[in-house]
Write an enzyme that holds these catalytic residues in place. Structure first.
Site, PDB file in Angstrom:
ATOM      1  N   VAL A   1       6.657   6.737   0.111  1.00 43.63           N
ATOM      2  CA  VAL A   1       5.911   7.545  -0.862  1.00 43.63           C
ATOM      3  C   VAL A   1       6.577   8.896  -1.090  1.00 43.63           C
ATOM      4  O   VAL A   1       6.833   9.299  -2.227  1.00 43.63           O
ATOM      5  CB  VAL A   1       4.452   7.741  -0.396  1.00 43.63           C
TER       6      VAL A   1
ATOM      7  N   PHE B   1      -2.609 -10.846  -8.870  1.00 44.44           N
ATOM      8  CA  PHE B   1      -3.099 -11.087  -7.510  1.00 44.44           C
ATOM      9  C   PHE B   1      -3.885 -12.394  -7.383  1.00 44.44           C
ATOM     10  O   PHE B   1      -4.723 -12.527  -6.499  1.00 44.44           O
ATOM     11  CB  PHE B   1      -3.925  -9.900  -6.998  1.00 44.44           C
TER      12      PHE B   1
ATOM     13  N   CYS C   1      -0.007  -1.072   3.543  1.00 48.09           N
ATOM     14  CA  CYS C   1      -1.195  -0.569   2.852  1.00 48.09           C
ATOM     15  C   CYS C   1      -2.418  -1.459   2.994  1.00 48.09           C
ATOM     16  O   CYS C   1      -3.430  -1.039   3.569  1.00 48.09           O
ATOM     17  CB  CYS C   1      -0.881  -0.359   1.369  1.00 48.09           C
TER      18      CYS C   1
END
Length: 439
Positions: free
Chosen positions: A11, A249, A260
């Site tokens: 990140v 998904f 995550c």
């Protein structure tokens, strides 16, 4: 703008590079001195498509800098972005120790009127806690604001997800701080969602838990499809065309992993329990995913009876393609299960082998190619859907195996490609097996 970023993981580094690419002056800070030395000469600590090129470009154009010195990195910063890890504790809660350490350093060096942005994934209420901690470590009373700005990056497409984000969430109680962060992101020309701090914190957890739930749902449907003779890919296609559901998904497989989804689902469940809210649904999401990791081993046991002495080739080690990240990768549990059953494991992954060695050690064999991994194997497990595996010369693969048996944990192989194999047993997820020329 002059921006400081604490943390050079997926990140922090991606955010820093992308912000420098749109014209800001960015200094990335990390306490790992070797990592900083490598970054200063253009060597990234992570594998992420396109990242290395942008790193070198913006460093050469003197918009991107790296240091292990907080005093140097935070000097004259208008915006400080915290992007350190919040790993899972044993009880499921988020470990905030890295965030707390960052807050102490910021408090020591922060300048007046700075905006501190927490991009790390944190439980509701953390921004307020960190603001207090920064204030307590300031040598004198300093005015600053805090903003919750959660990230929504996918490893393997992190640059695209930053530069062409679906939305940017900005949570703050201060209008000037919100506008300053909005101005920082303005060149990206993407939609903004303005909320209070606690709503922004919740958005990240709610989003990841929902996506994890969607994955577990389609995987449970896939198991039912196998039981009744349906095809989960047809079912998912029929579901996904409904705009209320969507196609994303809905790909059946051996479950989610990574840094995550597993920890964020558990952290949200922990928060619910802490606040007296019964969120038992998430327990089932976790249980389904844990079982899904074991599915290929169960299929192989059903086929062989015993795996003792069998050579199983694993194609793919990372938790998803286009990354070398091994955190919570299904390959870990699969490898350990196979070893416990007496199997021999040979594995190949295009980029994740070195990271895998840190977790699995020398308990399995590591191969430098698909050909080497599958040579004389009793079965192949496709664990990660790398393009290299989707495009395999299946005839060549099966001919080099002891037994031409493929267990496809990601439904990578098109049925049409199997016809060219000669003899093959193919066991996918959520749809009928294919046995060609099997006596």
């Amino acid at each position: 703008m002059k921006i400081a970023i604490l943390g050079t993981g997926y990140v922090g580094l991606t955010t820093g590079i992308c912000l420098s690419e749109i014209g800001h002056y960015v200094t990335c800070i990390d306490i790992n001195e070797q990592k900083i030395k490598n970054l200063q000469v253009g060597i990234s600590p992570i594998y992420e498509p396109g990242l290395d090129e942008l790193l070198v470009k913006n460093a050469l154009e003197e918009r991107l800098f790296f240091t292990s010195s907080f005093s140097e990195g935070l000097e004259s910063a208008e915006i400080i972005i915290i992007a350190v890890g919040t790993p899972q504790r044993n009880d499921g809660a988020a470990d905030l120790s890295y965030l707390e350490g960052a807050a102490v350093h910021i408090g020591t060096h922060i300048q007046p009127n700075t905006v501190v942005v927490i991009k790390s994934t944190v439980p509701v209420g953390t921004n307020e806690y960190i603001k207090d901690l920064i204030q307590k470590n300031c040598p004198k009373e300093i005015s600053f604001e805090i903003v919750s700005n959660p990230e929504f990056l996918r490893q393997g497409s992190a640059i695209k997800d930053t530069m062409k984000a679906d939305r940017i969430v900005i949570g703050s109680e201060n209008e000037q701080a919100r506008e300053k962060i909005k101005e920082m992101y303005k060149p990206l020309n993407v939609p903004f969602i303005m909320t209070n701090i606690r709503s922004a914190e919740m958005i990240k957890y709610a989003s990841n838990a929902f996506l994890a739930s969607k994955i577990s749902y389609i995987n449970e449907i896939s198991n039912l499809c196998e039981a009744v003779g349906a095809n989960v890919e047809d079912v998912a296609k029929g579901m996904g065309k409904d705009f209320r559901i969507g196609e994303a998904f809905l790909h059946a497989g051996i479950g989610y992993g990574g840094s995550c989804f597993p920890k964020d689902v558990k952290a949200l469940l922990y928060t619910a329990k802490l606040n007296g809210v019964n969120f038992g649904f998430l327990n089932e999401v976790i249980a389904i995913n844990d079982h899904q990791h074991e599915l290929l081993v169960e299929k192989a046991l059903k086929r062989f009876g015993s795996l003792a002495g069998k050579k199983i080739a694993l194609l793919g080690l990372s938790f998803k393609p286009e990354t070398d990240d091994m955190r919570e990768a299904p390959s870990i549990k699969i490898s350990r299960a196979l070893l416990s059953l007496g199997a021999k494991v040979s594995a190949y992954d295009p980029v994740a082998i070195e990271n895998a060695k840190h977790i699995l050690g020398e308990t399995i064999e590591y191969s430098s190619s698909v050909k080497e991994a599958v040579n004389n194997a009793d079965a192949v497990f496709i664990v990660t859907e790398w393009n290299e595996f989707k495009e395999l010369d299946l005839k060549s693969v099966t001919e080099s195996m002891k037994n031409p048996i493929i267990f496809d944990g990601r439904n990578c192989i098109l049925d049409s490609k199997l016809r060219d194999c000669g003899t093959v047993e193919y066991y996918p997820i959520g749809k009928p097996s294919i046995l060609i020329n099997v006596m």
